[in-house]
Design a protein around this motif. Sequence first.
Motif, short mmCIF file in Angstrom:
data_model
loop_
_atom_site.label_atom_id
_atom_site.label_comp_id
_atom_site.label_asym_id
_atom_site.label_seq_id
_atom_site.Cartn_x
_atom_site.Cartn_y
_atom_site.Cartn_z
N MET A 73 0.85 -1.19 0.00
CA MET A 73 0.00 0.00 0.00
C MET A 73 0.88 1.24 0.00
N VAL A 74 0.39 2.33 -0.60
CA VAL A 74 1.01 3.64 -0.47
C VAL A 74 0.09 4.54 0.34
N ASP A 75 0.70 5.46 1.07
CA ASP A 75 -0.02 6.29 2.04
C ASP A 75 0.33 7.75 1.78
N VAL A 76 -0.69 8.59 1.60
CA VAL A 76 -0.44 10.00 1.29
C VAL A 76 -1.29 10.89 2.17
N SER A 77 -0.73 12.04 2.52
CA SER A 77 -1.49 13.04 3.28
C SER A 77 -1.23 14.42 2.69
N SER A 78 -0.09 15.03 3.02
CA SER A 78 0.17 16.38 2.54
C SER A 78 0.31 16.45 1.02
N GLY A 79 0.67 15.34 0.40
CA GLY A 79 0.85 15.31 -1.05
C GLY A 79 -0.43 15.47 -1.85
N VAL A 80 -1.59 15.40 -1.17
CA VAL A 80 -2.87 15.62 -1.85
C VAL A 80 -3.61 16.79 -1.21
N GLU A 81 -2.83 17.76 -0.73
CA GLU A 81 -3.42 18.93 -0.10
C GLU A 81 -3.02 20.21 -0.83
N THR A 82 -3.84 21.22 -0.68
CA THR A 82 -3.54 22.58 -1.12
C THR A 82 -3.83 23.50 0.05
N ASN A 83 -2.81 24.24 0.45
CA ASN A 83 -2.94 25.14 1.60
C ASN A 83 -3.44 24.42 2.84
N GLY A 84 -2.92 23.20 3.04
CA GLY A 84 -3.22 22.45 4.25
C GLY A 84 -4.56 21.75 4.28
N LYS A 85 -5.28 21.77 3.17
CA LYS A 85 -6.59 21.10 3.09
C LYS A 85 -6.58 20.07 1.97
N LYS A 86 -7.30 18.97 2.17
CA LYS A 86 -7.39 17.96 1.13
C LYS A 86 -7.98 18.57 -0.13
N ASP A 87 -7.32 18.29 -1.25
CA ASP A 87 -7.69 18.84 -2.55
C ASP A 87 -8.33 17.72 -3.37
N ASP A 88 -9.59 17.90 -3.75
CA ASP A 88 -10.33 16.84 -4.46
C ASP A 88 -9.56 16.36 -5.68
N GLU A 89 -9.12 17.26 -6.51
CA GLU A 89 -8.47 16.88 -7.77
C GLU A 89 -7.14 16.18 -7.52
N LYS A 90 -6.40 16.63 -6.53
CA LYS A 90 -5.12 15.98 -6.21
C LYS A 90 -5.35 14.55 -5.70
N MET A 91 -6.38 14.36 -4.89
CA MET A 91 -6.68 13.01 -4.42
C MET A 91 -7.05 12.10 -5.59
N ILE A 92 -7.89 12.60 -6.47
CA ILE A 92 -8.33 11.82 -7.63
C ILE A 92 -7.15 11.46 -8.52
N GLN A 93 -6.28 12.43 -8.78
CA GLN A 93 -5.11 12.19 -9.64
C GLN A 93 -4.13 11.21 -8.99
N PHE A 94 -3.92 11.38 -7.67
CA PHE A 94 -2.99 10.48 -6.97
C PHE A 94 -3.50 9.05 -7.01
N LEU A 95 -4.77 8.88 -6.72
CA LEU A 95 -5.34 7.54 -6.73
C LEU A 95 -5.27 6.91 -8.11
N SER A 96 -5.54 7.69 -9.13
CA SER A 96 -5.45 7.18 -10.50
C SER A 96 -4.03 6.74 -10.83
N LYS A 97 -3.07 7.56 -10.46
CA LYS A 97 -1.66 7.27 -10.75
C LYS A 97 -1.20 6.02 -9.99
N ALA A 98 -1.56 5.94 -8.70
CA ALA A 98 -1.13 4.81 -7.89
C ALA A 98 -1.78 3.50 -8.35
N LYS A 99 -3.04 3.58 -8.74
CA LYS A 99 -3.76 2.38 -9.17
C LYS A 99 -3.21 1.83 -10.49
N MET A 100 -2.51 2.65 -11.24
CA MET A 100 -1.89 2.20 -12.48
C MET A 100 -0.66 1.34 -12.21
#
Length: 207
Positions: free
Chosen positions: A173-200
């Motif tokens: 498994m990979v685990d992400v927190s700050s890497g999918v945030e913008t200004n300290g808040k979870k960023d919808d698009e970053k989460m979606i992109q990260f999940l897509s990239k990791a699932k590949m």
Amino acid sequence: MKVKICGITDIHAAKVAVEAGADAIGFVFADSKRKVTINQAKAIIDTLPTDVRKVGVFVNEDIETIQDIIDMTGLTMVQLHGDEDPETCKKFSVPVIKALGVSSKKDCEKIQEYPCEYILLDSPKGKYRGGNGETFPWEMVDSEALKGKKLIVAGGLNINNVSLAIQSLHPFMVDVSSGVETNGKKDDEKMIQFLSKAKMGTGEFCQ
């Protein structure tokens, strides 16, 4: 490839993460800008599908307190991110992830001391244990150190390096927190992109 989105603090972010394919959602109960209360965590957990892992992150917390929080919120896993000893990992009613910071090969020698099935490798502690947005030296990890464990990789992961992390370490498994945030808040698009990239990626070699 399984993915954990950690540091979730609201129902909307959890919903976006799960709909994008997250396998686990992490709730931080230790000192952190992402810390949640018991009531916050329970409210979010109550909305999550049963097959999504609900992981509580704790740092040097009392065993009884952790078990109480498990019982009150519905956590299905515990992540111990402090200086907990191997015996502590045997004390809970749910599976345990033991987190270890890696700055040298000597740190990896501790992995086999812990009886839990899941080991999370992270960057060394900064202001907080985890969530500091820095990678650790992946080359320090070898398959022998991980024998019999399910590896979770954390520390500074983002859309630009998650594929390389998967190719380099072949984690469970990979685990992400700050890497999918913008200004300290979870960023919808970053989460979606990260999940897509990791699932590949693939790579469940450490099992």
